[in-house]
Design a protein around this motif. Structure first.
Motif, short mmCIF file in Angstrom:
data_model
loop_
_atom_site.label_atom_id
_atom_site.label_comp_id
_atom_site.label_asym_id
_atom_site.label_seq_id
_atom_site.Cartn_x
_atom_site.Cartn_y
_atom_site.Cartn_z
N TYR A 199 -4.49 13.84 -1.79
CA TYR A 199 -3.81 12.92 -1.94
C TYR A 199 -3.89 11.77 -3.19
O TYR A 199 -3.56 10.66 -3.34
N MET A 229 0.95 -1.27 -0.14
CA MET A 229 0.13 0.03 0.05
C MET A 229 0.68 1.26 -0.02
O MET A 229 1.93 1.21 0.64
N LYS A 230 0.72 1.97 -0.94
CA LYS A 230 1.29 3.30 -1.01
C LYS A 230 1.11 4.28 0.18
O LYS A 230 -0.09 4.09 0.88
N PHE A 231 2.05 5.09 0.60
CA PHE A 231 1.94 6.08 1.71
C PHE A 231 0.60 7.00 1.49
O PHE A 231 0.00 7.02 2.62
N THR A 232 0.39 7.38 0.21
CA THR A 232 -0.81 8.26 0.29
C THR A 232 -2.03 7.66 0.54
O THR A 232 -3.06 8.10 0.95
N GLU A 233 -2.24 6.47 0.04
CA GLU A 233 -3.41 5.53 0.18
C GLU A 233 -3.41 5.18 1.77
O GLU A 233 -4.64 5.10 2.24
N LYS A 234 -2.28 4.77 2.39
CA LYS A 234 -2.34 4.59 3.80
C LYS A 234 -2.88 5.91 4.46
O LYS A 234 -3.85 5.61 5.55
N GLU A 288 -6.80 10.35 -3.53
CA GLU A 288 -7.59 9.34 -3.28
C GLU A 288 -9.12 9.75 -3.16
O GLU A 288 -9.41 10.92 -3.05
#
Length: 149
Positions: A62, A1-6, A64
């Motif tokens: 981000y 999972m990418k940082f921005t998604e987290k 998302e």
């Protein structure tokens, strides 16, 4: 999972909580007779609506997708379900107790997200501001609860 998604996932959890709190407060405002409590609950609903807008903006920043207001998690929904059940009795003390419980749950969720030391400063600042406002609402609700008991 990418940082921005987290980050977005964490913010979406708070977003859903704020949608639910806003609706709970609006229901409370419609139910109570006290003009003071009506104003208190309407202000909390407006505050939670503003929190949701700020969270949506950050999630979009981000790249998302923010969750829609209609998507509630089971736990969040249950937090305010018992408040809705109290509305028919119009017991202002019980409604305030349930509002305090819901806010304390929100506060815990904010504290949990704020433990993440990798949050960008803008997100950290926003969440800290929300957390402080929620704590102030709890304190005010407790004072009001003492006055109606």
């Amino acid at each position: 999972m990418k940082f921005t998604e987290k980050i977005s996932n964490k913010l979406n959890e708070l977003l859903v909580k704020n949608y639910d709190a806003e609706k709970g407060y609006l229901n409370a405002a419609e139910t109570v007779d006290s003009p003071d409590l009506k104003i208190f609950f309407k202000r909390r609903a407006t505050e939670r609506s503003e929190f949701a807008k700020e969270l949506r903006t950050e999630i979009l920043r981000y790249g998302e997708e923010p969750k829609d207001s209609g998507s509630f998690k089971g736990i969040v929904h249950r937090n305010w379900t018992s408040l809705k059940a109290l509305f028919s009795s119009n017991d202002e003390e019980a409604i305030l107790k349930e509002a305090i419980r819901g806010e304390e749950d929100s506060l815990e969720e904010y504290l949990e997200v704020l433990k993440d030391r990798t949050l960008p400063p803008s997100v950290d600042t926003m969440l800290f501001k929300h957390k402080s406002a929620i704590q102030a609402a709890i304190n005010t609700a407790k004072v009001k609860e003492e006055l109606v008991s």
